[in-house]
Enzyme design. Structure first.
Site, PDB file in Angstrom:
ATOM      1  N   LYS A 269       0.852  -1.189   0.000  1.00 56.16           N
ATOM      2  CA  LYS A 269       0.000   0.000   0.000  1.00 56.16           C
ATOM      3  C   LYS A 269       0.891   1.242   0.000  1.00 56.16           C
ATOM      4  O   LYS A 269       1.490   1.583   1.018  1.00 56.16           O
ATOM      5  CB  LYS A 269      -0.923   0.032   1.212  1.00 56.16           C
ATOM      6  CG  LYS A 269      -1.825   1.264   1.245  1.00 56.16           C
ATOM      7  CD  LYS A 269      -2.474   1.455   2.590  1.00 56.16           C
ATOM      8  CE  LYS A 269      -3.264   2.756   2.624  1.00 56.16           C
ATOM      9  NZ  LYS A 269      -2.434   3.961   2.334  1.00 56.16           N
TER      10      LYS A 269
ATOM     11  N   GLY B 200       5.561   5.259   8.981  1.00 56.60           N
ATOM     12  CA  GLY B 200       4.536   6.294   9.020  1.00 56.60           C
ATOM     13  C   GLY B 200       4.372   6.825  10.430  1.00 56.60           C
ATOM     14  O   GLY B 200       5.297   6.771  11.249  1.00 56.60           O
ATOM     15  N   SER B 201       3.190   7.305  10.746  1.00 53.32           N
ATOM     16  CA  SER B 201       2.956   7.961  12.030  1.00 53.32           C
ATOM     17  C   SER B 201       2.753   6.950  13.159  1.00 53.32           C
ATOM     18  O   SER B 201       2.354   5.807  12.930  1.00 53.32           O
ATOM     19  CB  SER B 201       1.728   8.864  11.940  1.00 53.32           C
ATOM     20  OG  SER B 201       0.539   8.098  11.875  1.00 53.32           O
ATOM     21  N   VAL B 202       3.008   7.414  14.366  1.00 54.78           N
ATOM     22  CA  VAL B 202       2.799   6.586  15.549  1.00 54.78           C
ATOM     23  C   VAL B 202       1.342   6.156  15.646  1.00 54.78           C
ATOM     24  O   VAL B 202       1.033   4.982  15.875  1.00 54.78           O
ATOM     25  CB  VAL B 202       3.207   7.349  16.826  1.00 54.78           C
ATOM     26  CG1 VAL B 202       2.866   6.544  18.063  1.00 54.78           C
ATOM     27  CG2 VAL B 202       4.687   7.679  16.803  1.00 54.78           C
TER      28      VAL B 202
ATOM     29  N   THR C 246      -0.964   5.823  13.419  1.00 56.88           N
ATOM     30  CA  THR C 246      -1.361   4.829  12.413  1.00 56.88           C
ATOM     31  C   THR C 246      -0.827   3.448  12.761  1.00 56.88           C
ATOM     32  O   THR C 246      -1.541   2.444  12.659  1.00 56.88           O
ATOM     33  CB  THR C 246      -0.867   5.249  11.020  1.00 56.88           C
ATOM     34  OG1 THR C 246      -1.414   6.532  10.684  1.00 56.88           O
ATOM     35  CG2 THR C 246      -1.283   4.240   9.964  1.00 56.88           C
TER      36      THR C 246
ATOM     37  N   GLU D  63       8.551   1.757  11.673  1.00 57.74           N
ATOM     38  CA  GLU D  63       9.359   2.946  11.953  1.00 57.74           C
ATOM     39  C   GLU D  63       8.415   4.131  11.931  1.00 57.74           C
ATOM     40  O   GLU D  63       7.701   4.343  10.955  1.00 57.74           O
ATOM     41  CB  GLU D  63      10.479   3.084  10.909  1.00 57.74           C
ATOM     42  CG  GLU D  63      11.592   4.021  11.342  1.00 57.74           C
ATOM     43  CD  GLU D  63      11.320   5.460  10.969  1.00 57.74           C
ATOM     44  OE1 GLU D  63      10.984   6.235  11.898  1.00 57.74           O
ATOM     45  OE2 GLU D  63      11.423   5.812   9.797  1.00 57.74           O
TER      46      GLU D  63
ATOM     47  N   CYS E  22      11.976  11.811   9.056  1.00 54.97           N
ATOM     48  CA  CYS E  22      11.740  11.348  10.424  1.00 54.97           C
ATOM     49  C   CYS E  22      12.963  11.586  11.304  1.00 54.97           C
ATOM     50  O   CYS E  22      12.860  11.619  12.521  1.00 54.97           O
ATOM     51  CB  CYS E  22      11.344   9.881  10.434  1.00 54.97           C
ATOM     52  SG  CYS E  22      12.474   8.810   9.532  1.00 54.97           S
TER      53      CYS E  22
ATOM     54  N   GLU F 191       6.153  15.738  17.443  1.00 60.14           N
ATOM     55  CA  GLU F 191       6.712  15.754  16.099  1.00 60.14           C
ATOM     56  C   GLU F 191       5.937  16.753  15.239  1.00 60.14           C
ATOM     57  O   GLU F 191       4.702  16.756  15.231  1.00 60.14           O
ATOM     58  CB  GLU F 191       6.641  14.360  15.473  1.00 60.14           C
ATOM     59  CG  GLU F 191       7.358  14.272  14.134  1.00 60.14           C
ATOM     60  CD  GLU F 191       7.369  12.862  13.570  1.00 60.14           C
ATOM     61  OE1 GLU F 191       8.405  12.450  13.030  1.00 60.14           O
ATOM     62  OE2 GLU F 191       6.340  12.175  13.666  1.00 60.14           O
TER      63      GLU F 191
END
Length: 414
Positions: free
Chosen positions: A82, A135-137, A139, A163, A197, A295
């Protein structure tokens, strides 16, 4: 990205991932356990995971997207990929290159989709063997919960590899080479508009040298060109989309209206010709400000000036004031302090740099990843990463027949 940053990412780093992963795969297959005599032979084989791998990639690095999808496939797995909705074309080109290079059709399935649809039809599949995510924490936490909710249906316990970004720091000690610290901080904070990041987003400076550091940072930042990524003198360009622009602008607006913050330079954000945000430096007197702890993922650097005699308390702040643990950098020439700080901050960053910026990890040289909420620290760009995509099996073969059920010690006991 600017032209050069794009070449480093999409061409050089992705090529490095493919070449090093192939080399590492050859190396990890070499291991065999001990066979103590001709009577017994032990063999060790690496099987692909039983099921498929879901690869979920971010917008900001083509190399990451290519690695997330190809590394599990290299180790024999089927992959459902994806891509980010804001990086479809670049990821599609990579996918077509993989097919042209010889990945069998269907080994990697390119599946642009809405997050909820992907979760309902892919993450919830009983054949899910692993998730490979950047991606984001929030998610990743949602994906992990969804996987946990389906454990009773799964054929295996899916592996979670992720990550999730960081709140990366530069710590400057009074003994540091000031120009090095200034230059490296400007690069780490503002390259690619801070959309890494690993970007430096919090800076800790001793009061005794802050005036010089401030002058140096303002001088460099005032010279950084914000413009088209196709012009070679551009240092940073637009941020990725409207949602990102709104989030970053909200942080700047917060600083403008809070007495604990002062904008030293930048702060302008306009979307007349794109989502452009000026490189911005903010100084705060609050070491727990949300600009220090959260962040931002944009060209915003927040500075905290500490008392020289409170270096130990400052390292405690660095280590404890955010939940992240991705990258960090220490600038010092005092060897005793360096040793002390490296030990004190060992859990604050998965990639720690000494007298260098906290960005720019190179495949095969600085395997990348962080712990805490920054991720599972599986170190992409190292052999260990490939072991996450295989399931070992050990086979013992006995070459001498056994006819007596009793053991020799039993007869001696009589």
């Amino acid at each position: 990205k600017t032209v050069i940053q794009a070449e480093i990412d999409a061409a050089c780093e992705l090529t490095d991932f493919l070449r090093f992963n192939a080399y590492y795969a050859q190396e990890v297959y070499k291991y065999q356990p001990i066979s103590p005599s001709n009577e017994v032979s032990n063999t060790y084989r690496l099987r692909s995971l039983e099921g498929f791998v879901a690869a979920i990639s971010p917008f900001n690095f083509s190399a990451i997207a290519g690695n997330l999808s190809s590394a599990p496939a290299l180790m024999g797995n089927a992959v459902v990929w994806k891509p980010s909705s804001t990086a479809l074309l670049s990821n599609w080109i990579i996918y077509k290159i993989f097919e042209e290079a010889g990945f069998a059709p269907g080994v990697i399935s390119f599946l642009p989709s809405k997050p909820l649809d992907f979760s309902d039809h892919v993450i919830s599949s009983p054949d899910l063997a692993a998730v490979n995510f950047t991606g984001s924490v929030a998610t990743f936490q949602t994906i992990w919960r969804n996987v946990a909710d389906n454990l009773t249906k799964n054929k295996t316990f899916p592996r979670m590899i992720g990550e999730c970004g960081g709140k990366d720091f530069h710590l400057i000690h009074p003994s540091a080479d000031l120009q090095t610290a200034i230059t490296q901080t400007a690069r780490a904070a503002f390259e690619y508009s801070g959309q890494k990041c690993s970007a430096c987003s919090r800076l800790y400076v001793p009061k005794s040298i802050w005036p010089k550091i401030e002058v140096g940072l303002l001088d460099i930042t005032s010279k950084l060109k914000l413009g088209s990524p196709l012009e070679f003198d551009t240092f940073l360009s637009a941020v990725i989309d409207g949602a990102s622009f709104k989030r970053i602008k909200g942080c700047i607006d917060y600083a403008e209206n809070d007495d604990n913050h002062k904008i030293l330079i930048g702060g302008q954000a306009t979307f007349e010709k794109g989502f452009f945000v000026e490189p911005t430096i903010i100084v705060t007197t609050d070491p727990h400000s949300k600009l220090i702890t959260n962040e931002i993922f944009g060209p915003v650097l927040t500075v905290f000036v500490y008392d020289d005699n409170k270096i130990d308390q400052t390292m405690e702040l660095i280590d404890s004031s955010t939940p992240y643990g991705l990258t960090g950098a220490i600038f010092a020439n005092d060897k005793k302090f360096l040793q002390k700080s490296i030990d004190r901050l060992k859990y604050s960053a998965g990639n720690l740099y000494i007298n260098d910026k906290c960005t720019g990890a190179v495949v095969g040289q600085q395997p990348f990843g962080g712990a805490r909420v920054s991720g599972t620290n599986d170190k992409a760009g190292a052999p260990h990463y490939l072991l996450r995509w295989v399931s070992p099996q050990n086979i013992k073969q006995t070459n001498v027949p056994l006819h007596d059920w009793s053991y020799p010690y039993m007869s001696s006991a009589k």
